[in-house]
Design a protein around this motif. Sequence first.
Motif, PDB file in Angstrom:
ATOM      1  N   LEU A  47      29.442   1.458  20.471  1.00  0.00           N
ATOM      2  CA  LEU A  47      28.011   1.179  20.361  1.00  0.00           C
ATOM      3  C   LEU A  47      27.375   2.024  19.267  1.00  0.00           C
ATOM      4  O   LEU A  47      26.350   1.630  18.702  1.00  0.00           O
ATOM      5  N   ASP A  48      27.959   3.184  18.952  1.00  0.00           N
ATOM      6  CA  ASP A  48      27.446   3.978  17.827  1.00  0.00           C
ATOM      7  C   ASP A  48      27.586   3.203  16.521  1.00  0.00           C
ATOM      8  O   ASP A  48      26.698   3.249  15.656  1.00  0.00           O
ATOM      9  N   GLU A  49      28.695   2.507  16.370  1.00  0.00           N
ATOM     10  CA  GLU A  49      28.882   1.681  15.175  1.00  0.00           C
ATOM     11  C   GLU A  49      27.835   0.571  15.108  1.00  0.00           C
ATOM     12  O   GLU A  49      27.266   0.292  14.045  1.00  0.00           O
ATOM     13  N   LEU A  50      27.556  -0.073  16.254  1.00  0.00           N
ATOM     14  CA  LEU A  50      26.553  -1.133  16.283  1.00  0.00           C
ATOM     15  C   LEU A  50      25.172  -0.585  15.967  1.00  0.00           C
ATOM     16  O   LEU A  50      24.408  -1.192  15.193  1.00  0.00           O
ATOM     17  N   ASN A  51      24.808   0.562  16.532  1.00  0.00           N
ATOM     18  CA  ASN A  51      23.488   1.134  16.266  1.00  0.00           C
ATOM     19  C   ASN A  51      23.348   1.573  14.816  1.00  0.00           C
ATOM     20  O   ASN A  51      22.238   1.554  14.265  1.00  0.00           O
ATOM     21  N   SER A  52      24.448   1.962  14.169  1.00  0.00           N
ATOM     22  CA  SER A  52      24.396   2.274  12.733  1.00  0.00           C
ATOM     23  C   SER A  52      24.083   1.014  11.934  1.00  0.00           C
ATOM     24  O   SER A  52      23.305   1.052  10.969  1.00  0.00           O
ATOM     25  N   ARG A  53      24.672  -0.113  12.315  1.00  0.00           N
ATOM     26  CA  ARG A  53      24.348  -1.374  11.646  1.00  0.00           C
ATOM     27  C   ARG A  53      22.888  -1.745  11.857  1.00  0.00           C
ATOM     28  O   ARG A  53      22.203  -2.215  10.945  1.00  0.00           O
ATOM     29  N   ILE A  54      22.404  -1.528  13.088  1.00  0.00           N
ATOM     30  CA  ILE A  54      21.020  -1.890  13.400  1.00  0.00           C
ATOM     31  C   ILE A  54      20.044  -1.105  12.530  1.00  0.00           C
ATOM     32  O   ILE A  54      19.019  -1.637  12.087  1.00  0.00           O
ATOM     33  N   LYS A  55      20.347   0.163  12.250  1.00  0.00           N
ATOM     34  CA  LYS A  55      19.462   0.950  11.388  1.00  0.00           C
ATOM     35  C   LYS A  55      19.358   0.317   9.996  1.00  0.00           C
ATOM     36  O   LYS A  55      18.284   0.319   9.383  1.00  0.00           O
TER      37      LYS A  55
ATOM     38  N   ILE B 186      11.892  -0.482  16.416  1.00  0.00           N
ATOM     39  CA  ILE B 186      13.124   0.291  16.537  1.00  0.00           C
ATOM     40  C   ILE B 186      13.955  -0.346  17.646  1.00  0.00           C
ATOM     41  O   ILE B 186      13.444  -0.590  18.741  1.00  0.00           O
ATOM     42  N   HIS B 187      15.223  -0.597  17.358  1.00  0.00           N
ATOM     43  CA  HIS B 187      16.124  -1.238  18.317  1.00  0.00           C
ATOM     44  C   HIS B 187      17.350  -0.350  18.527  1.00  0.00           C
ATOM     45  O   HIS B 187      17.932   0.141  17.554  1.00  0.00           O
TER      46      HIS B 187
END
Length: 561
Positions: free
Chosen positions: A274-282, A169-170
Amino acid sequence: MESRVELFARIRRDARVEGLSVRALAVRHKVHRRTVRQALEAAAPPERKPRRGVAWRLEPFKGAIDEMLIGDTTAPRKQRHTARRILARLIEEHGATELSYSTVRDYVRVRRAQIDVEAGRRVEVFVPQEHAPGAEAEVDFGEVFVVLNGEKTKCHMFVFRLSHSGKSIHRVYPTQAQEAFLEGHIEAFNEIGGVPVKHIRYDNLTSAVTSVLFGQGRNRQENDRWVLFRSHYGFDAFYCQPGIAGAHEKGGVEGEVGWFRRNRLTPMPVVSSLDELNSRIKGWELLDEGRRINDRIRTIGQDFAAEQSCLASLPVEVFDPGLVLSPRVDRSSMVTVRMVKYSVPARFIGRRVRVSLRASEVVIFDGLVVVARHQRIAARTGCSVQLDHYLEVLKTKPGAFPGSTALARARECGAFTSAHEAFWGASRRVNGDADGTRELIDVLLLHRCMDAGDVEAGIIAALAVGAVSADVVAVEARRHAAEATSAGGANTGRHLGPPAVREVQRVVSLTQRRLMDPAAVIAGLPHDTRPLPTVNAYDELLAKRSSHTTEQGSASKENIS
């Protein structure tokens, strides 16, 4: 460049086909006659003799060097021989004047490691380990750079990796403080659906460890909040040796940080938050479940599916990962947290409120009730203002509304839409600047109890009939919400027929209709063909009354005389 095997093959072919002599073959292929004879004797070139360098001069002195290195195994760390000191002693004690520094250095580098292993001081071999399903995990932070709102920004990536399956998990945060450390754990536990039953491996992060107790094994003095967090989720911590010596003890997560950064975050991702980036990471984590680690037979997803049932269950209570603060609300209805200002409702001015400072957001409480929620600002200075927090104040001071910071921020984030702008403009034309702004504020207050889409639909419907009243907007917004609910409940059949056509009665303000521009087309109202009202009849009555009054006055004068 032609290989020696190909050269030998051409020489042998020319000798076989053309019958050339050794001298002729040497001239044609531009080689020595000895090479031609070697090619004619065997198809495979002979192995080259190893080059004899100057290291043979070291042979008489290897025993003396070994004695010095063996003595270093019991000597203090700062008083051990260097390669330069060994060369100096060889020259002084053994007359080794022909030795060079590089020759001694290369031998010492290899031989010192061998002697340390033989003495049990250094173990160069890594023993493969087996990790039971659901038993262990590893955690670490890694630095990443992100183009955030057009600006290159340094962030920190939290990585949680299950040791058995390699499921990772990242999450990327603006900081690696304790709130990010705890929030990353909560995100990871929720994603995998459980907690490792044995322990989680860490290096000595300050978010968890207050001090390293040297001489007491792996014992650490831990942070009280970290101890509370571990107790809440029910897992133990395994701390690796300090520095580089303990890096291999959590090599899985160390490698995962580098792999994910090279394969998913290169080139630097361009995002607005950063919410957008974490959505991509998922999404990338789902793709990684089909990946195989090294020479494993099964994929990460297959191993994780078998491991998930072995994890301990999550606790029922929710743990707040934020740092709890108690600032006072200033006269601008704002609190200062880490040099950044965040707005709160105006009714809390002068009071202390409880703030939960989290990795990605700031949550403000009044007791147990959440009164404000903001995205955390990573910069040292700045402010986050919400228009809703100032509506009661602006209703009593409507003149401050157009130039307010809250309105500017609402326009930037899109909360104050073009529909609000149109309603505000129409309301000011009809009701004046002050009363028109108050009507707009009443409309904005509807957002507290109604969906934003319903309120916007209500504004559009009210403007369509020429009404600039908050009451009309409320009625139309409720009508829109009811229609959406009924439409969602009615679409249960397999085949949907055409929608029923029904006449919708709109709320119309006749007073505002007359005050609006006559050229405007008002939907839902018929054209008024009645003649304009006149007061001519009343003027005739006034003329008769004035003449009657004059006659009475003349008669009274005659009687007096």
